[in-house]
Design a protein around this motif. Structure first.
Motif, mmCIF file in Angstrom:
data_model
loop_
_atom_site.group_PDB
_atom_site.id
_atom_site.type_symbol
_atom_site.label_atom_id
_atom_site.label_comp_id
_atom_site.label_asym_id
_atom_site.label_seq_id
_atom_site.Cartn_x
_atom_site.Cartn_y
_atom_site.Cartn_z
ATOM 1 N N THR A 1 0.740 -1.196 0.153
ATOM 2 C CA THR A 1 0.202 0.120 -0.115
ATOM 3 C C THR A 1 0.780 1.294 0.165
ATOM 4 O O THR A 1 0.485 2.399 -0.059
ATOM 5 C CB THR A 1 -0.780 -0.252 1.396
ATOM 6 O OG1 THR A 1 -0.100 0.022 2.498
ATOM 7 C CG2 THR A 1 -1.841 -1.118 1.290
ATOM 8 N N PHE A 2 2.027 1.174 0.363
ATOM 9 C CA PHE A 2 3.126 2.445 0.286
ATOM 10 C C PHE A 2 2.944 3.236 -1.168
ATOM 11 O O PHE A 2 2.657 2.401 -2.107
ATOM 12 C CB PHE A 2 4.527 1.804 0.352
ATOM 13 C CG PHE A 2 5.437 2.885 0.158
ATOM 14 C CD1 PHE A 2 5.927 3.453 1.742
ATOM 15 C CD2 PHE A 2 5.972 3.342 -0.778
ATOM 16 C CE1 PHE A 2 6.639 4.480 1.712
ATOM 17 C CE2 PHE A 2 7.016 4.361 -0.473
ATOM 18 C CZ PHE A 2 7.509 4.920 0.480
ATOM 19 N N PRO A 3 2.650 4.606 -0.955
ATOM 20 C CA PRO A 3 2.936 5.317 0.169
ATOM 21 C C PRO A 3 2.061 5.406 1.243
ATOM 22 O O PRO A 3 2.308 6.377 2.176
ATOM 23 C CB PRO A 3 3.556 6.704 -0.451
ATOM 24 C CG PRO A 3 2.609 6.678 -1.781
ATOM 25 C CD PRO A 3 2.394 5.366 -2.127
ATOM 26 N N VAL A 4 0.879 5.004 1.195
ATOM 27 C CA VAL A 4 0.009 4.939 2.121
ATOM 28 C C VAL A 4 0.444 4.318 3.490
ATOM 29 O O VAL A 4 0.746 3.258 3.529
ATOM 30 C CB VAL A 4 -1.642 4.279 1.812
ATOM 31 C CG1 VAL A 4 -2.326 4.236 2.902
ATOM 32 C CG2 VAL A 4 -2.161 4.828 0.484
ATOM 33 N N GLY A 5 0.361 5.405 4.467
ATOM 34 C CA GLY A 5 0.816 4.784 5.716
ATOM 35 C C GLY A 5 2.381 4.999 6.017
ATOM 36 O O GLY A 5 2.787 4.598 6.964
ATOM 37 N N MET A 6 3.013 5.881 5.055
ATOM 38 C CA MET A 6 4.415 6.221 5.409
ATOM 39 C C MET A 6 4.473 6.921 6.566
ATOM 40 O O MET A 6 3.766 7.839 7.007
ATOM 41 C CB MET A 6 5.022 7.049 3.781
ATOM 42 C CG MET A 6 6.233 7.308 4.033
ATOM 43 S SD MET A 6 7.125 8.206 2.720
ATOM 44 C CE MET A 6 6.457 9.872 3.183
ATOM 45 N N ARG A 7 5.333 6.575 6.991
ATOM 46 C CA ARG A 7 5.640 7.152 8.732
ATOM 47 C C ARG A 7 6.545 8.267 8.619
ATOM 48 O O ARG A 7 7.872 8.333 8.456
ATOM 49 C CB ARG A 7 6.127 6.056 9.738
ATOM 50 C CG ARG A 7 5.549 4.728 9.699
ATOM 51 C CD ARG A 7 6.021 3.794 10.423
ATOM 52 N NE ARG A 7 7.282 3.409 9.608
ATOM 53 C CZ ARG A 7 8.146 2.367 9.989
ATOM 54 N NH1 ARG A 7 7.948 1.893 11.003
ATOM 55 N NH2 ARG A 7 9.090 2.169 9.144
ATOM 56 N N VAL A 8 6.033 9.276 8.921
ATOM 57 C CA VAL A 8 6.559 10.738 8.945
ATOM 58 C C VAL A 8 6.938 11.300 10.254
ATOM 59 O O VAL A 8 5.694 11.634 11.122
ATOM 60 C CB VAL A 8 5.961 11.724 7.852
ATOM 61 C CG1 VAL A 8 6.764 13.100 8.065
ATOM 62 C CG2 VAL A 8 5.670 11.310 6.508
ATOM 63 N N LEU A 9 8.032 11.678 10.530
ATOM 64 C CA LEU A 9 8.281 12.568 11.798
ATOM 65 C C LEU A 9 8.373 13.879 11.468
ATOM 66 O O LEU A 9 9.240 14.272 10.579
ATOM 67 C CB LEU A 9 9.557 12.153 12.656
ATOM 68 C CG LEU A 9 10.083 12.947 13.658
ATOM 69 C CD1 LEU A 9 8.930 12.539 14.889
ATOM 70 C CD2 LEU A 9 11.328 12.351 14.426
ATOM 71 N N ALA A 10 7.665 14.856 11.806
ATOM 72 C CA ALA A 10 7.646 16.263 11.715
ATOM 73 C C ALA A 10 7.946 17.209 12.784
ATOM 74 O O ALA A 10 7.485 16.906 14.164
ATOM 75 C CB ALA A 10 6.184 16.855 11.172
ATOM 76 N N VAL A 11 9.036 17.954 12.784
ATOM 77 C CA VAL A 11 9.603 18.578 13.738
ATOM 78 C C VAL A 11 9.652 20.250 13.418
ATOM 79 O O VAL A 11 10.121 20.435 12.584
ATOM 80 C CB VAL A 11 11.125 18.355 13.981
ATOM 81 C CG1 VAL A 11 11.560 18.823 15.266
ATOM 82 C CG2 VAL A 11 11.326 16.724 13.795
ATOM 83 N N ASP A 12 8.840 20.979 14.221
ATOM 84 C CA ASP A 12 8.938 22.411 14.289
ATOM 85 C C ASP A 12 8.734 22.933 15.362
ATOM 86 O O ASP A 12 7.671 22.752 15.972
ATOM 87 C CB ASP A 12 7.997 22.763 12.959
ATOM 88 C CG ASP A 12 7.970 24.227 12.496
ATOM 89 O OD1 ASP A 12 8.328 25.047 13.299
ATOM 90 O OD2 ASP A 12 7.750 24.510 11.383
ATOM 91 N N ASP A 13 9.437 24.207 15.742
ATOM 92 C CA ASP A 13 9.032 24.626 17.218
ATOM 93 C C ASP A 13 7.842 25.615 17.217
ATOM 94 O O ASP A 13 7.369 26.159 18.081
ATOM 95 C CB ASP A 13 10.393 25.477 17.764
ATOM 96 C CG ASP A 13 10.696 26.467 16.769
ATOM 97 O OD1 ASP A 13 10.654 26.333 15.601
ATOM 98 O OD2 ASP A 13 10.567 27.599 17.127
#
Length: 225
Positions: free
Chosen positions: A14-26
């Motif tokens: 099913t990729f890219p459905v469910g791709m695990r993303v870490l988002a970092v922003d202050d």
């Protein structure tokens, strides 16, 4: 076969459905908007407003995420520093994010290993295609990260020690005549990608829990060089 928890989503049909993303922003507002756009792309999103927390999560489970999106300017840790540490320890694709579109800043991000540089406000169309970076990283098969339990400093120390031994050997050879004219100088071996892969493979086979790990590892390095 049932997929194990923590395995990369890039191996799923099913990729890219469910791709695990870490988002970092202050910036909490920017982070919330980014999360909403990523979820519209059907990605699994984890957010944090502190870079050192992001690094802690990554170090606790290096297989937890497929891709990282990080703001450049953050108070607790510069985004470029996070990019550097991720490249050394995890080698995950990292996308830099900033409201500053200055060419020099963009160039700095790319030359430091970022796979992309997005300018705020980010558009949904840009995020729909970021999964390509995961595939590209997987296909390029770069230098593997250090095995779990072995720090980058330990590997660097072993390499540095071996280099010092080589320099001492060269000084001995240059300072003393060789009585055997048929003897040939041992060729210098460059630490290549292939040797690094062999190194990691040997470490994985030995197991870091072994009492003889470091002594056996030293013999492995001596054999290679």
């Amino acid at each position: 076969m049932k997929k194990k928890k923590g395995d990369s989503m890039s191996g799923n049909d099913t990729f890219p459905v469910g791709m695990r993303v870490l988002a970092v922003d202050d910036d909490s507002l920017c982070l919330m908007l980014l999360e909403g756009l990523l979820r519209k792309c059907h990605y699994q999103v984890t957010t944090t407003n502190q870079a050192h927390i992001a690094l802690k999560m990554l170090r606790e489970n290096k297989n937890r995420f497929d891709l990282i999106i990080s703001d450049v300017h953050m108070p607790d840790m510069d985004g470029f520093k996070l990019l550097e540490l991720v490249g050394l320890e995890m080698d995950l694709p990292v996308i830099m994010l900033s409201a500053n579109s200055d060419t020099r800043l963009v160039m700095k991000g790319i030359t430091h290993g970022a796979c992309d540089y997005l300018v705020k406000p980010v558009r949904l169309e840009e995020l729909r295609n970021i999964w390509q970076h995961v595939i590209r990283k997987k296909k390029s098969n770069p230098l593997p990260p250090p095995p779990s339990g072995i720090s980058t400093d330990q590997i660097e120390n072993l390499s540095r020690k071996r280099k010092e031994e080589e320099e001492d050997d060269e000084e001995d050879e240059n300072g003393n005549d060789n009585d055997d004219p048929t003897a040939q100088k041992k060729p210098r071996v460059v630490w290549s990608i292939e040797l690094h892969r062999k190194f990691v493979s040997a470490v994985n086979q030995l197991g870091i829990e072994s009492n003889y790990f470091f002594s056996t590892l030293s013999l492995f390095l001596i054999f290679l060089f």
